[in-house]
Design a protein around this motif. Structure first.
Motif: not given
Length: 78
Positions: A25-38
């Motif tokens: 698994p890897f982080l696709l997008q993220g910031n202080a409020g959210s994370a999208q993980v592949g």
């Protein structure tokens, strides 16, 4: 029996091809409020990536949903 060097290489590497878990698994997008993980397969690996990401902001992941091979998390204060 005669082996070429490629056959020996394959045969001397124990565990190759046994129990392959696929891509990590890897982080696709993220910031202080959210994370999208592949991810592929088990959601637990995606949750661990989200946990590590959210921890940078002193937050914890809250699972929202998964679509195909992407898991969506909010990063919330504990």
């Amino acid at each position: 029996m005669i082996y070429d060097r490629h056959t020996l290489l394959v045969e001397t590497r124990p565990g190759v091809g046994v129990g392959c878990a696929g891509p990590k698994p890897f982080l696709l997008q993220g910031n202080a409020g959210s994370a999208q993980v592949g991810y592929a397969g088990d959601i637990e690996g995606a949750t661990l990536v989200a946990k590590q990401h959210c921890a940078r902001y002193e937050r914890v992941p809250k699972f929202l949903e998964a679509q195909e091979n992407i898991a969506f998390f909010d990063c919330v204060r504990p």
